[in-house]
Design an enzyme around this catalytic site. Structure first.
Site, PDB file in Angstrom:
ATOM      1  N   SER A   1      -1.010  -6.048   9.762  1.00  0.00           N
ATOM      2  CA  SER A   1      -0.497  -7.061   8.862  1.00  0.00           C
ATOM      3  C   SER A   1       0.848  -7.575   9.363  1.00  0.00           C
ATOM      4  CB  SER A   1      -0.335  -6.481   7.453  1.00  0.00           C
ATOM      5  OG  SER A   1       0.215  -7.425   6.579  1.00  0.00           O
TER       6      SER A   1
ATOM      7  N   ARG B   1       1.676 -12.549  -1.526  1.00  0.00           N
ATOM      8  CA  ARG B   1       0.367 -12.915  -0.971  1.00  0.00           C
ATOM      9  C   ARG B   1      -0.417 -13.834  -1.903  1.00  0.00           C
ATOM     10  NH1 ARG B   1      -1.757  -9.631   3.303  1.00  0.00           N
ATOM     11  NH2 ARG B   1      -0.337  -7.938   3.880  1.00  0.00           N
TER      12      ARG B   1
ATOM     13  N   ARG C   1       0.824  -1.202   0.000  1.00  0.00           N
ATOM     14  CA  ARG C   1       0.000   0.000   0.000  1.00  0.00           C
ATOM     15  C   ARG C   1       0.865   1.261   0.000  1.00  0.00           C
ATOM     16  NH1 ARG C   1      -1.807   0.898   4.341  1.00  0.00           N
ATOM     17  NH2 ARG C   1      -0.983  -0.813   5.619  1.00  0.00           N
TER      18      ARG C   1
ATOM     19  N   HIS D   1     -10.123  -4.074  12.641  1.00  0.00           N
ATOM     20  CA  HIS D   1      -9.058  -4.678  11.843  1.00  0.00           C
ATOM     21  C   HIS D   1      -8.616  -5.926  12.606  1.00  0.00           C
ATOM     22  CE1 HIS D   1      -4.796  -4.403   9.924  1.00  0.00           C
ATOM     23  NE2 HIS D   1      -5.648  -5.058   9.141  1.00  0.00           N
TER      24      HIS D   1
ATOM     25  N   ASP E   1      -9.588 -10.763   8.544  1.00  0.00           N
ATOM     26  CA  ASP E   1      -8.986  -9.429   8.547  1.00  0.00           C
ATOM     27  C   ASP E   1      -9.921  -8.289   8.954  1.00  0.00           C
ATOM     28  OD1 ASP E   1      -6.570  -7.903   8.041  1.00  0.00           O
ATOM     29  OD2 ASP E   1      -7.573  -7.094   6.288  1.00  0.00           O
TER      30      ASP E   1
ATOM     31  N   LYS F   1      -2.728 -12.472  12.321  1.00  0.00           N
ATOM     32  CA  LYS F   1      -4.190 -12.564  12.322  1.00  0.00           C
ATOM     33  C   LYS F   1      -4.691 -13.740  11.492  1.00  0.00           C
ATOM     34  CE  LYS F   1      -5.498  -8.636  10.705  1.00  0.00           C
ATOM     35  NZ  LYS F   1      -4.168  -8.320  10.168  1.00  0.00           N
ATOM     36  N   THR F   2      -4.192 -13.832  10.258  1.00  0.00           N
ATOM     37  CA  THR F   2      -4.659 -14.891   9.353  1.00  0.00           C
ATOM     38  C   THR F   2      -4.251 -16.262   9.863  1.00  0.00           C
ATOM     39  OG1 THR F   2      -4.552 -13.413   7.454  1.00  0.00           O
ATOM     40  CG2 THR F   2      -4.558 -15.764   6.995  1.00  0.00           C
TER      41      THR F   2
ATOM     42  N   LYS G   1      -8.563  -2.324   1.143  1.00  0.00           N
ATOM     43  CA  LYS G   1      -8.531  -1.376   2.245  1.00  0.00           C
ATOM     44  C   LYS G   1      -9.378  -0.135   1.957  1.00  0.00           C
ATOM     45  CE  LYS G   1      -6.037  -3.840   4.965  1.00  0.00           C
ATOM     46  NZ  LYS G   1      -6.717  -4.558   6.081  1.00  0.00           N
TER      47      LYS G   1
END
Length: 533
Positions: free
Chosen positions: A239, A324, A60, A219, A258, A243-244, A200
């Site tokens: 990130s 990713r 990003r 988030h 997410d 989390k994942t 996002k």
């Protein structure tokens, strides 16, 4: 030329975009992959994946994101975190982008953001690239085909990578721009192929709209006990904090990885897919996520692969550490069918501590939970944003400051009220370094993290002995079955104890200095927290 299925009243020519050579509405996966291959956007991978490169931008560009300064939002936007864009500059940007699009081929997906039908945002995503249309389809929630005939979008996102913004004309910073207009219900993305900007962009919109409905946008990832949706858990974190990985627990049902909303009755996924980091991904450690990299329609983004066999190299980060894969949620075998759970019983705040100071898990009081939520301490990991090549300590308010249009206190108050009404238990979990800071120590063993989380979620962790951490004041377990006791006392893992004490003092000072900005906006119990004493 037009193809696909769409509400006749919502064709692009009726909604302000005209002069396109061809428009493809709501194409399904096979057609989108065929188009991407025909257009030379990527290569076909094992199992029918599509392997793409996003070029210059592999993360990003948060400094290039703007919110239009409009009367209806002027008093509610957190302008220090969301640079304003003048209304006339946005109008010029839209005019020039739409003119640039004329004569081109574009792809449209009409989708939902939000699993709870009572709080869904009908979202139209218009993309220049076929694979980005597939990305949107993988990441958001798909209407039934019959619903498309009446679909009228609440918000529209236009993604045009070949359009280069002009800072002098468009009021932006560089040729790359992400501009959100809440009055026009429009997001414009130009000058970048990185698909995460689409994802996002949707989240930023929902982060503004949901609090107005009394819903906490988060988030976070979320899961619940198998067969018991009311035993839900949420995992806050930026990130790279896990989390994942940690929410994809085979012994629990995955709600999402997410972005979620917390209403008065439920925890619901905003998305319909997962955008997982694949660096060092292995079948042994994370079999569910690994298997998605060989499933039809999964997008493999910025990964090195063998030209002949198409085998992916999960260790090669020469393109980016932010490699990713993007896949629909149902590719995870234990995913929830409706992506909805009850209100959370456990709240996990994930942090990646590059100082090597924080313990692998700590129990927080409600006031401490508010303190750490507003602090949002972690380390930005390599690749997530442009220019990040090694972990950098940072404080990201609410564990997601780049996506928060409102003042942080608005989200903090919602979290405080939700915890108070549900009695949820909050845990701070460090997935960062132990035995030393970054460059000296090692990453926290994922097996230990999983073991501690299992004990927290099944309630057994509440029954062990705790000690009070002298630096941060929270409770830390002394011994947990199946976990090396040394890990629970970070200082003991350092060869140089003096160096640990110095790093701890440095981190405590950083927390204290950062929190000064919130002291006028928090309740007395939060203000009374004095870490390091």
């Amino acid at each position: 030329m037009e193809t696909g299925r769409v509400n006749p009243t919502q064709k692009l020519e009726n909604t302000g975009i005209s002069g396109l050579k061809s428009v493809h509405y709501n194409l399904l996966e096979p057609a989108l992959i065929e188009a991407a291959l025909k257009n030379g956007e990527g290569e076909l991978g094992i199992g029918g994946t599509i392997m793409v490169s996003t070029g210059e931008f592999t993360g990003r560009s948060p400094k290039d994101k703007f919110v239009v300064d409009e009367p209806s939002v002027k008093d509610s936007i957190w302008w220090e975190n969301n640079p304003p864009l003048a209304m006339d500059a946005f109008e010029q940007l839209k005019k020039d982008m739409y003119a640039h699009m004329q004569g081109g081929e574009y792809y449209v997906q009409d989708l939902y953001a939000g699993a709870d039908p009572a709080h869904q945002l009908k979202t139209r995503v218009i993309t220049e690239l076929a694979w980005q249309s597939l990305f949107a389809r993988n990441m958001l929630r798909r209407p039934e085909t019959s619903e498309l005939q009446k679909f009228a979008p609440d918000f529209t996102i236009v993604c045009c990578p070949t359009f280069k913004a002009d800072p002098a004309k468009h009021g932006c910073r560089t040729e790359t721009v992400v501009a959100i207009s809440f009055e026009q219900k429009l997001v414009l993305i130009g000058g970048t192929e990185y698909a995460g900007e689409i994802k996002k962009g949707v989240f930023s919109v929902m982060n503004y709209l949901l609090p107005g409905e009394g819903i906490m946008p988060m988030h976070c990832s979320a899961n619940h006990a198998i067969g018991n949706p009311d035993d839900a858990a949420i995992f806050f974190g930026l990130s790279g904090t896990g989390k994942t990985t940690l929410s994809a627990d085979p012994n629990r049902t995955l709600i999402g990885d997410d972005e979620h909303g917390w209403s008065d009755t439920s925890t619901f996924n905003i998305e319909g897919g997962c955008y997982a980091k694949t660096i060092n991904l292995s079948a042994e450690a994370e079999p569910e996520i690994y298997n998605t990299t060989r499933k039809f329609g999964t997008i493999i983004e910025n990964m090195v692969y063998d030209d002949y066999t198409k085998e992916l190299d999960f260790a090669d980060d020469s393109l980016t550490a932010n490699m990713r894969c993007a896949y629909p949620l149902h590719y995870i075998s234990n995913a929830s069918e409706d992506s909805i759970g009850g209100q959370p019983r456990n709240i996990i705040m994930l942090t990646c501590d590059a100082f090597g100071v924080l313990p692998p898990i700590a129990r927080l009081t409600p006031a401490q939970a508010m303190y750490h939520f507003l602090s949002g301490f972690t380390s930005k990991v390599a690749g997530t944003e442009r220019g990040i090549t090694e972990p950098q300590p940072t404080f990201s308010t609410c564990f997601g400051a780049p996506f928060m249009p409102r003042r942080p206190e608005a989200y903090g108050a919602l979290l405080r009220d939700k915890i108070a009404s549900t009695g949820a238990t909050c845990w701070l979990v460090n997935t960062g370094w132990t035995g030393g800071a970054y460059g000296t120590g090692a990453r926290m063993p994922i097996k230990a993290t999983r073991g501690l989380l299992t004990a927290a979620l099944d309630g057994s962790l509440n029954d062990v002995e705790f000690r009070r951490d002298k630096n941060f004041g929270f409770d830390v377990p002394v011994a947990v079955s199946g976990v090396d006791n040394a890990l629970l006392d970070p200082r003991s893992t350092w060869a140089d104890k003096t160096a640990y004490d110095a790093n701890a003092a440095k981190l405590v000072a950083m927390f204290s200095d950062n929190f000064v900005q919130y002291e006028k906006h928090v309740s007395d119990d939060v203000l009374a927290i004095k870490i390091g004493s």
